[in-house]
Write a protein that holds these residues in place. Structure first.
Motif, PDB file in Angstrom:
ATOM      1  N   HIS A   1       0.815  -1.218   0.000  1.00  0.00           N
ATOM      2  CA  HIS A   1       0.000   0.000   0.000  1.00  0.00           C
ATOM      3  C   HIS A   1       0.848   1.267   0.000  1.00  0.00           C
ATOM      4  O   HIS A   1       0.372   2.319  -0.391  1.00  0.00           O
ATOM      5  N   GLU A   2       2.132   1.166   0.414  1.00  0.00           N
ATOM      6  CA  GLU A   2       2.943   2.383   0.395  1.00  0.00           C
ATOM      7  C   GLU A   2       4.352   2.210  -0.159  1.00  0.00           C
ATOM      8  O   GLU A   2       5.069   3.198  -0.308  1.00  0.00           O
ATOM      9  N   CYS A   3       4.748   0.998  -0.476  1.00  0.00           N
ATOM     10  CA  CYS A   3       6.075   0.760  -1.064  1.00  0.00           C
ATOM     11  C   CYS A   3       5.921   0.054  -2.408  1.00  0.00           C
ATOM     12  O   CYS A   3       5.075  -0.817  -2.560  1.00  0.00           O
ATOM     13  N   LEU A   4       6.761   0.444  -3.343  1.00  0.00           N
ATOM     14  CA  LEU A   4       6.755  -0.196  -4.655  1.00  0.00           C
ATOM     15  C   LEU A   4       8.185  -0.381  -5.103  1.00  0.00           C
ATOM     16  O   LEU A   4       9.003   0.541  -5.021  1.00  0.00           O
ATOM     17  N   THR A   5       8.487  -1.578  -5.548  1.00  0.00           N
ATOM     18  CA  THR A   5       9.804  -1.880  -6.093  1.00  0.00           C
ATOM     19  C   THR A   5       9.632  -2.205  -7.568  1.00  0.00           C
ATOM     20  O   THR A   5       8.826  -3.055  -7.929  1.00  0.00           O
ATOM     21  N   LEU A   6      10.372  -1.503  -8.400  1.00  0.00           N
ATOM     22  CA  LEU A   6      10.298  -1.713  -9.843  1.00  0.00           C
ATOM     23  C   LEU A   6      11.636  -2.220 -10.352  1.00  0.00           C
ATOM     24  O   LEU A   6      12.689  -1.840  -9.847  1.00  0.00           O
ATOM     25  N   HIS A   7      11.572  -3.048 -11.340  1.00  0.00           N
ATOM     26  CA  HIS A   7      12.772  -3.446 -12.077  1.00  0.00           C
ATOM     27  C   HIS A   7      12.847  -2.498 -13.269  1.00  0.00           C
ATOM     28  O   HIS A   7      11.823  -2.160 -13.855  1.00  0.00           O
ATOM     29  N   HIS A   8      14.026  -2.029 -13.607  1.00  0.00           N
ATOM     30  CA  HIS A   8      14.134  -1.020 -14.672  1.00  0.00           C
ATOM     31  C   HIS A   8      13.468  -1.462 -15.975  1.00  0.00           C
ATOM     32  O   HIS A   8      12.990  -0.651 -16.746  1.00  0.00           O
ATOM     33  N   SER A   9      13.351  -2.782 -16.182  1.00  0.00           N
ATOM     34  CA  SER A   9      12.771  -3.269 -17.434  1.00  0.00           C
ATOM     35  C   SER A   9      11.253  -3.122 -17.487  1.00  0.00           C
ATOM     36  O   SER A   9      10.672  -3.174 -18.567  1.00  0.00           O
ATOM     37  N   ASN A  10      10.600  -2.969 -16.333  1.00  0.00           N
ATOM     38  CA  ASN A  10       9.134  -2.860 -16.367  1.00  0.00           C
ATOM     39  C   ASN A  10       8.623  -1.524 -15.843  1.00  0.00           C
ATOM     40  O   ASN A  10       7.443  -1.387 -15.537  1.00  0.00           O
ATOM     41  N   VAL A  11       9.495  -0.526 -15.764  1.00  0.00           N
ATOM     42  CA  VAL A  11       9.115   0.783 -15.228  1.00  0.00           C
ATOM     43  C   VAL A  11       7.911   1.368 -15.960  1.00  0.00           C
ATOM     44  O   VAL A  11       6.997   1.897 -15.345  1.00  0.00           O
ATOM     45  N   ARG A  12       7.870   1.261 -17.255  1.00  0.00           N
ATOM     46  CA  ARG A  12       6.798   1.889 -18.036  1.00  0.00           C
ATOM     47  C   ARG A  12       5.468   1.146 -17.956  1.00  0.00           C
ATOM     48  O   ARG A  12       4.426   1.696 -18.265  1.00  0.00           O
ATOM     49  N   SER A  13       5.487  -0.112 -17.538  1.00  0.00           N
ATOM     50  CA  SER A  13       4.258  -0.907 -17.559  1.00  0.00           C
ATOM     51  C   SER A  13       3.576  -1.023 -16.198  1.00  0.00           C
ATOM     52  O   SER A  13       2.543  -1.662 -16.084  1.00  0.00           O
ATOM     53  N   VAL A  14       4.128  -0.415 -15.165  1.00  0.00           N
ATOM     54  CA  VAL A  14       3.562  -0.540 -13.828  1.00  0.00           C
ATOM     55  C   VAL A  14       2.830   0.736 -13.441  1.00  0.00           C
ATOM     56  O   VAL A  14       3.353   1.835 -13.585  1.00  0.00           O
ATOM     57  N   GLU A  15       1.615   0.562 -12.935  1.00  0.00           N
ATOM     58  CA  GLU A  15       0.842   1.714 -12.470  1.00  0.00           C
ATOM     59  C   GLU A  15       1.271   2.036 -11.043  1.00  0.00           C
ATOM     60  O   GLU A  15       1.362   1.155 -10.189  1.00  0.00           O
ATOM     61  N   ILE A  16       1.542   3.302 -10.791  1.00  0.00           N
ATOM     62  CA  ILE A  16       1.943   3.735  -9.457  1.00  0.00           C
ATOM     63  C   ILE A  16       0.742   4.428  -8.814  1.00  0.00           C
ATOM     64  O   ILE A  16       0.303   5.479  -9.260  1.00  0.00           O
ATOM     65  N   PHE A  17       0.216   3.803  -7.770  1.00  0.00           N
ATOM     66  CA  PHE A  17      -0.976   4.304  -7.107  1.00  0.00           C
ATOM     67  C   PHE A  17      -0.634   5.485  -6.195  1.00  0.00           C
ATOM     68  O   PHE A  17       0.479   5.593  -5.701  1.00  0.00           O
ATOM     69  N   PRO A  18      -1.611   6.362  -5.935  1.00  0.00           N
ATOM     70  CA  PRO A  18      -1.364   7.553  -5.111  1.00  0.00           C
ATOM     71  C   PRO A  18      -0.908   7.249  -3.681  1.00  0.00           C
ATOM     72  O   PRO A  18      -0.287   8.085  -3.042  1.00  0.00           O
ATOM     73  N   SER A  19      -1.211   6.053  -3.168  1.00  0.00           N
ATOM     74  CA  SER A  19      -0.823   5.717  -1.790  1.00  0.00           C
ATOM     75  C   SER A  19       0.672   5.406  -1.653  1.00  0.00           C
ATOM     76  O   SER A  19       1.189   5.354  -0.544  1.00  0.00           O
ATOM     77  N   ILE A  20       1.362   5.206  -2.774  1.00  0.00           N
ATOM     78  CA  ILE A  20       2.790   4.852  -2.740  1.00  0.00           C
ATOM     79  C   ILE A  20       3.599   6.036  -2.236  1.00  0.00           C
ATOM     80  O   ILE A  20       3.547   7.123  -2.781  1.00  0.00           O
ATOM     81  N   ARG A  21       4.351   5.801  -1.162  1.00  0.00           N
ATOM     82  CA  ARG A  21       5.190   6.843  -0.572  1.00  0.00           C
ATOM     83  C   ARG A  21       6.679   6.561  -0.777  1.00  0.00           C
ATOM     84  O   ARG A  21       7.498   7.453  -0.638  1.00  0.00           O
ATOM     85  N   HIS A  22       7.025   5.283  -1.036  1.00  0.00           N
ATOM     86  CA  HIS A  22       8.429   4.898  -1.168  1.00  0.00           C
ATOM     87  C   HIS A  22       8.576   4.028  -2.411  1.00  0.00           C
ATOM     88  O   HIS A  22       7.832   3.075  -2.604  1.00  0.00           O
ATOM     89  N   LEU A  23       9.539   4.385  -3.228  1.00  0.00           N
ATOM     90  CA  LEU A  23       9.763   3.694  -4.494  1.00  0.00           C
ATOM     91  C   LEU A  23      11.231   3.322  -4.603  1.00  0.00           C
ATOM     92  O   LEU A  23      12.107   4.136  -4.317  1.00  0.00           O
ATOM     93  N   SER A  24      11.486   2.090  -5.006  1.00  0.00           N
ATOM     94  CA  SER A  24      12.865   1.715  -5.317  1.00  0.00           C
ATOM     95  C   SER A  24      12.870   1.156  -6.731  1.00  0.00           C
ATOM     96  O   SER A  24      11.940   0.471  -7.158  1.00  0.00           O
ATOM     97  N   ILE A  25      13.919   1.495  -7.457  1.00  0.00           N
ATOM     98  CA  ILE A  25      14.085   1.016  -8.825  1.00  0.00           C
ATOM     99  C   ILE A  25      15.354   0.180  -8.853  1.00  0.00           C
ATOM    100  O   ILE A  25      16.437   0.669  -8.519  1.00  0.00           O
ATOM    101  N   ILE A  26      15.217  -1.060  -9.231  1.00  0.00           N
ATOM    102  CA  ILE A  26      16.344  -1.972  -9.255  1.00  0.00           C
ATOM    103  C   ILE A  26      16.959  -1.948 -10.645  1.00  0.00           C
ATOM    104  O   ILE A  26      16.277  -2.149 -11.646  1.00  0.00           O
ATOM    105  N   ILE A  27      18.251  -1.691 -10.673  1.00  0.00           N
ATOM    106  CA  ILE A  27      18.986  -1.601 -11.923  1.00  0.00           C
ATOM    107  C   ILE A  27      20.013  -2.727 -11.942  1.00  0.00           C
ATOM    108  O   ILE A  27      20.815  -2.846 -11.025  1.00  0.00           O
ATOM    109  N   ASP A  28      19.964  -3.571 -12.959  1.00  0.00           N
ATOM    110  CA  ASP A  28      20.935  -4.660 -13.058  1.00  0.00           C
ATOM    111  C   ASP A  28      22.335  -4.099 -13.201  1.00  0.00           C
ATOM    112  O   ASP A  28      22.562  -3.116 -13.896  1.00  0.00           O
ATOM    113  N   SER A  29      23.261  -4.742 -12.534  1.00  0.00           N
ATOM    114  CA  SER A  29      24.666  -4.360 -12.650  1.00  0.00           C
ATOM    115  C   SER A  29      25.513  -5.596 -12.404  1.00  0.00           C
ATOM    116  O   SER A  29      25.002  -6.686 -12.205  1.00  0.00           O
ATOM    117  N   VAL A  30      26.794  -5.401 -12.346  1.00  0.00           N
ATOM    118  CA  VAL A  30      27.704  -6.522 -12.154  1.00  0.00           C
ATOM    119  C   VAL A  30      27.427  -7.232 -10.838  1.00  0.00           C
ATOM    120  O   VAL A  30      27.403  -8.446 -10.763  1.00  0.00           O
TER     121      VAL A  30
END
Length: 194
Positions: free
Chosen positions: A157-186
């Motif tokens: 209800h207040e946290c959302l974790t996105l993978h950089h590959s699906n950022v554009r396809s995920v709806e972010i609801f108004p209740s989200i207060r904390h967002l993390s975006i996971i970026i693949d790396s070494v």
């Protein structure tokens, strides 16, 4: 007499665990916190078991253990959803996150937020929500994948974790207060948090 009743209730709870070692471990720790007949009956009669089905027999047991956590530990556990699955947490990483989110309440007089956070982390290990390991000679904390899924569920209800590959396809609801975006790396442990 009470021991016989506890064994009987324990057998009924064990049936609900469907042979899952993880569920047995977390529910076992929940039961060991209070050996009263009243507590064990409360666990057995919990409505959380009603959500159990053959497809997901373990998650209700894990959620039940979460529901019995004190509120301050529920918050600390839930916000771990901001980190990627299989992340190796350092104590300072978790404690600084909790401090930054403002969810730590100072305990005894003159107790620092770091000490409060350290005690919360120890409690979460004792409850079975984190496991202490060693990485490169330093202590770290890991969470079972299903417990990470539980953190995602309870914090949804207040946290959302996105993978950089699906950022554009995920709806972010108004209740989200904390967002993390996971970026693949070494090292697969980079994370950008907003």
């Amino acid at each position: 007499e009470d021991k016989r009743h506890l064994l009987h209730i324990g057998d009924k709870i064990m049936e609900k665990l469907k042979g899952s070692p993880l569920a047995a471990k977390t529910v076992g720790r929940l039961l060991s916190k209070d050996l009263s007949l009243r507590h064990w009956k409360r666990v057995l009669k919990s409505k959380g078991w009603e959500k159990q089905n053959d497809d997901n027999a373990i998650m209700p047991a894990l959620k039940l253990s979460y529901d019995f956590l004190p509120f301050h530990l529920q918050q600390c556990f839930a916000y771990s959803a901001l980190f990627p699955e299989d992340h190796k947490y350092s104590a300072s990483q978790l404690i600084n996150l909790w401090i930054g989110l403002g969810i730590l309440q100072p305990g005894a007089r003159n107790q620092t937020l770091q000490l409060t956070g350290s005690n919360n982390l120890k409690d979460l290990v004792a409850w079975g929500f984190f496991r202490e390991e060693s990485a490169y000679g330093y202590p770290c904390y890991v969470m079972h994948d299903l417990l990470h899924d539980l953190a995602l569920q309870v914090a949804s209800h207040e946290c959302l974790t996105l993978h950089h590959s699906n950022v554009r396809s995920v709806e972010i609801f108004p209740s989200i207060r904390h967002l993390s975006i996971i970026i693949d790396s070494v090292d697969d442990n980079n994370m950008v948090e907003n």
